[in-house]
Design a protein around this motif. Structure first.
Motif, mmCIF file in Angstrom:
data_model
loop_
_atom_site.group_PDB
_atom_site.id
_atom_site.type_symbol
_atom_site.label_atom_id
_atom_site.label_comp_id
_atom_site.label_asym_id
_atom_site.label_seq_id
_atom_site.Cartn_x
_atom_site.Cartn_y
_atom_site.Cartn_z
ATOM 1 N N ALA A 121 -60.210 -10.562 10.295
ATOM 2 C CA ALA A 121 -60.074 -9.850 9.029
ATOM 3 C C ALA A 121 -60.889 -8.571 9.025
ATOM 4 O O ALA A 121 -62.079 -8.592 9.371
ATOM 5 N N MET A 122 -60.247 -7.467 8.646
ATOM 6 C CA MET A 122 -60.977 -6.231 8.380
ATOM 7 C C MET A 122 -61.631 -6.356 7.008
ATOM 8 O O MET A 122 -60.965 -6.549 5.998
ATOM 9 N N MET A 123 -62.947 -6.231 6.991
ATOM 10 C CA MET A 123 -63.717 -6.312 5.753
ATOM 11 C C MET A 123 -64.109 -4.886 5.380
ATOM 12 O O MET A 123 -65.085 -4.331 5.890
ATOM 13 N N GLU A 124 -63.342 -4.296 4.466
ATOM 14 C CA GLU A 124 -63.506 -2.863 4.221
ATOM 15 C C GLU A 124 -63.293 -2.455 2.768
ATOM 16 O O GLU A 124 -63.149 -1.269 2.476
ATOM 17 N N THR A 125 -63.259 -3.423 1.869
ATOM 18 C CA THR A 125 -63.078 -3.120 0.449
ATOM 19 C C THR A 125 -64.162 -3.810 -0.365
ATOM 20 O O THR A 125 -64.736 -4.819 0.061
ATOM 21 N N ALA A 126 -64.408 -3.269 -1.544
ATOM 22 C CA ALA A 126 -65.397 -3.888 -2.424
ATOM 23 C C ALA A 126 -64.993 -5.312 -2.787
ATOM 24 O O ALA A 126 -65.828 -6.224 -2.810
ATOM 25 N N LEU A 127 -63.705 -5.520 -3.048
ATOM 26 C CA LEU A 127 -63.236 -6.863 -3.387
ATOM 27 C C LEU A 127 -63.392 -7.809 -2.199
ATOM 28 O O LEU A 127 -63.733 -8.992 -2.361
ATOM 29 N N GLY A 128 -63.160 -7.301 -0.997
ATOM 30 C CA GLY A 128 -63.364 -8.116 0.191
ATOM 31 C C GLY A 128 -64.810 -8.563 0.338
ATOM 32 O O GLY A 128 -65.087 -9.697 0.734
ATOM 33 N N MET A 129 -65.756 -7.661 0.012
ATOM 34 C CA MET A 129 -67.174 -8.040 0.078
ATOM 35 C C MET A 129 -67.469 -9.178 -0.902
ATOM 36 O O MET A 129 -68.145 -10.151 -0.573
ATOM 37 N N LEU A 130 -66.949 -9.047 -2.117
ATOM 38 C CA LEU A 130 -67.212 -10.051 -3.138
ATOM 39 C C LEU A 130 -66.562 -11.394 -2.804
ATOM 40 O O LEU A 130 -67.045 -12.449 -3.236
ATOM 41 N N ASN A 131 -65.491 -11.372 -2.017
ATOM 42 C CA ASN A 131 -64.781 -12.603 -1.651
ATOM 43 C C ASN A 131 -65.018 -13.014 -0.198
ATOM 44 O O ASN A 131 -64.243 -13.784 0.364
ATOM 45 N N ALA A 132 -66.098 -12.532 0.395
ATOM 46 C CA ALA A 132 -66.330 -12.762 1.826
ATOM 47 C C ALA A 132 -66.375 -14.243 2.186
ATOM 48 O O ALA A 132 -65.803 -14.663 3.202
ATOM 49 N N ALA A 133 -67.024 -15.048 1.379
ATOM 50 C CA ALA A 133 -67.127 -16.477 1.707
ATOM 51 C C ALA A 133 -65.766 -17.159 1.639
ATOM 52 O O ALA A 133 -65.426 -17.986 2.497
ATOM 53 N N GLU A 134 -64.976 -16.814 0.639
ATOM 54 C CA GLU A 134 -63.628 -17.387 0.513
ATOM 55 C C GLU A 134 -62.766 -16.990 1.710
ATOM 56 O O GLU A 134 -62.015 -17.810 2.255
ATOM 57 N N ILE A 135 -62.875 -15.737 2.135
ATOM 58 C CA ILE A 135 -62.100 -15.250 3.279
ATOM 59 C C ILE A 135 -62.535 -15.960 4.554
ATOM 60 O O ILE A 135 -61.713 -16.428 5.349
ATOM 61 N N ALA A 136 -63.841 -16.085 4.740
ATOM 62 C CA ALA A 136 -64.374 -16.711 5.952
ATOM 63 C C ALA A 136 -63.945 -18.167 6.074
ATOM 64 O O ALA A 136 -63.844 -18.703 7.185
ATOM 65 N N ALA A 137 -63.680 -18.810 4.955
ATOM 66 C CA ALA A 137 -63.299 -20.223 4.972
ATOM 67 C C ALA A 137 -61.844 -20.445 5.367
ATOM 68 O O ALA A 137 -61.433 -21.599 5.551
ATOM 69 N N HIS A 138 -61.054 -19.385 5.502
ATOM 70 C CA HIS A 138 -59.637 -19.560 5.857
ATOM 71 C C HIS A 138 -59.513 -20.281 7.203
ATOM 72 O O HIS A 138 -60.168 -19.899 8.184
ATOM 73 N N PRO A 139 -58.707 -21.284 7.316
ATOM 74 C CA PRO A 139 -58.660 -22.106 8.533
ATOM 75 C C PRO A 139 -58.168 -21.377 9.773
ATOM 76 O O PRO A 139 -58.448 -21.838 10.893
ATOM 77 N N LYS A 140 -57.443 -20.283 9.626
ATOM 78 C CA LYS A 140 -56.951 -19.553 10.807
ATOM 79 C C LYS A 140 -57.868 -18.405 11.217
ATOM 80 O O LYS A 140 -57.620 -17.745 12.221
ATOM 81 N N LEU A 141 -58.929 -18.165 10.452
ATOM 82 C CA LEU A 141 -59.778 -17.006 10.733
ATOM 83 C C LEU A 141 -60.793 -17.321 11.819
ATOM 84 O O LEU A 141 -61.447 -18.364 11.795
ATOM 85 N N SER A 142 -60.918 -16.390 12.775
ATOM 86 C CA SER A 142 -61.887 -16.533 13.859
ATOM 87 C C SER A 142 -62.927 -15.429 13.881
ATOM 88 O O SER A 142 -63.969 -15.583 14.517
ATOM 89 N N GLY A 143 -62.634 -14.292 13.235
ATOM 90 C CA GLY A 143 -63.578 -13.186 13.287
ATOM 91 C C GLY A 143 -63.441 -12.237 12.122
ATOM 92 O O GLY A 143 -62.402 -12.191 11.446
ATOM 93 N N MET A 144 -64.505 -11.490 11.894
ATOM 94 C CA MET A 144 -64.544 -10.453 10.866
ATOM 95 C C MET A 144 -64.986 -9.145 11.494
ATOM 96 O O MET A 144 -65.855 -9.131 12.379
ATOM 97 N N VAL A 145 -64.391 -8.043 11.035
ATOM 98 C CA VAL A 145 -64.744 -6.707 11.512
ATOM 99 C C VAL A 145 -65.097 -5.856 10.299
ATOM 100 O O VAL A 145 -64.289 -5.733 9.369
#
Length: 286
Positions: A121-145
């Motif tokens: 996941a590209m982490m590049e928006t204010a909303l993405g920062m606020l939802n970082a934990a929810e995004i990281a918990a996605h079962p198919k996610l392996s990395g963040m940039v």
């Protein structure tokens, strides 16, 4: 939670435009840990289709060795994203798909539904920062940039060497990634001829817990590789921690003392991680 994708180093992660055949060829010989083959920001709208063809051929030919091969697609809400995913979502030469501008975990669902590749996941928006934990918990996610340029633009932030405006977002993403066992790499350093500036930013990122740094130019590779690798002093100290702790256990003690500091089991976990990373880096050069 055990790490999902830390079985290899990600010290240096170089962006390569998918439309640039010369750069795609040169990347085969660069000492980078990973490559992001970019179909999004680095490719002009009228070159998107051609870039897809050029990149698919380059990945089919191979020759990238042990480098992790990640393709950044265009968003599915653009005219190009669906076709990008159709071509690279099942491509044998692709190890992971990087999804741009992830704001929430649901943004990954549509991509996950049509590919068996791990997602980044590209982490590049204010909303993405606020939802970082929810995004990281996605079962198919392996990395963040981290996409610090886009984040700075959205925040209206000024550039500062200490990246003060970025600290909250960077920290939230590092916490999320570590909590869910993901790889996380820091954003790019734009002034690719400024070695001192890049070194300082790499050191800051490493101290924060990032696994590596994204790069925009081959000239930045050596600095990133060095900054995110265990130093000789760290390796030597790790060996001494382990030896001292084993001796203490043999003597029926629960802790050891090295250089006047207490060493307990948590320090041994860290020491083993340092030595494991050093061994993986050494294996890349064999």
């Amino acid at each position: 939670m055990p790490a999902k994708s830390l079985a290899r180093p990600y010290r240096s992660v170089l962006y390569i435009p998918g439309s640039n055949a010369r750069a795609l060829e040169k990347a085969r010989g660069l000492p980078v840990d990973a490559i992001i083959f970019d179909l999004e920001d680095a490719v002009a709208p009228d070159e998107k289709s051609a870039a897809r063809t050029v990149l698919a051929q380059a990945l089919a030919e191979g020759g990238y060795g042990n480098r992790a091969r990640i393709v950044r697609i265009n968003g599915l809400d653009t005219p190009w994203g669906v076709e990008d995913l159709a071509v690279f979502g099942m491509h044998q030469g692709v190890e992971a798909v990087l999804v741009p501008k992830v704001n929430r975990a649901a943004d990954l669902d549509a991509v996950a539904a049509v590919t068996d590749k791990p997602l980044w996941a590209m982490m590049e928006t204010a909303l993405g920062m606020l939802n970082a934990a929810e995004i990281a918990a996605h079962p198919k996610l392996s990395g963040m940039v981290m996409g610090t340029n886009d984040l700075a633009k959205e925040l209206g932030a000024r550039h500062r060497p200490d990246r003060l405006a970025m600290q909250t977002g960077l920290g939230l993403c590092v916490l999320a990634a570590k909590a869910y066992g993901l790889v996380i790499v820091d954003g790019v350093y734009n002034a690719f001829k400024d070695e001192a500036g890049q070194l300082a930013e790499c050191a800051q990122g490493r101290d924060m817990g990032f696994d590596g740094k994204t790069l925009i130019h081959p000239a930045q590779v050596a600095i990133a590789n060095d900054a995110f690798a265990p130093s000789e002093a760290e390796i030597e100290l790790a060996h001494r921690h382990i030896a001292a702790f084993e001796a203490a256990k043999a003597a029926g003690q629960g802790v050891a003392v090295v250089d006047g500091k207490i060493v307990e089991n948590l320090h041994i976990v860290t020491a083993q991680a340092v030595l494991g990373k050093a061994q993986m880096i050494a294996a890349l050069s064999e």
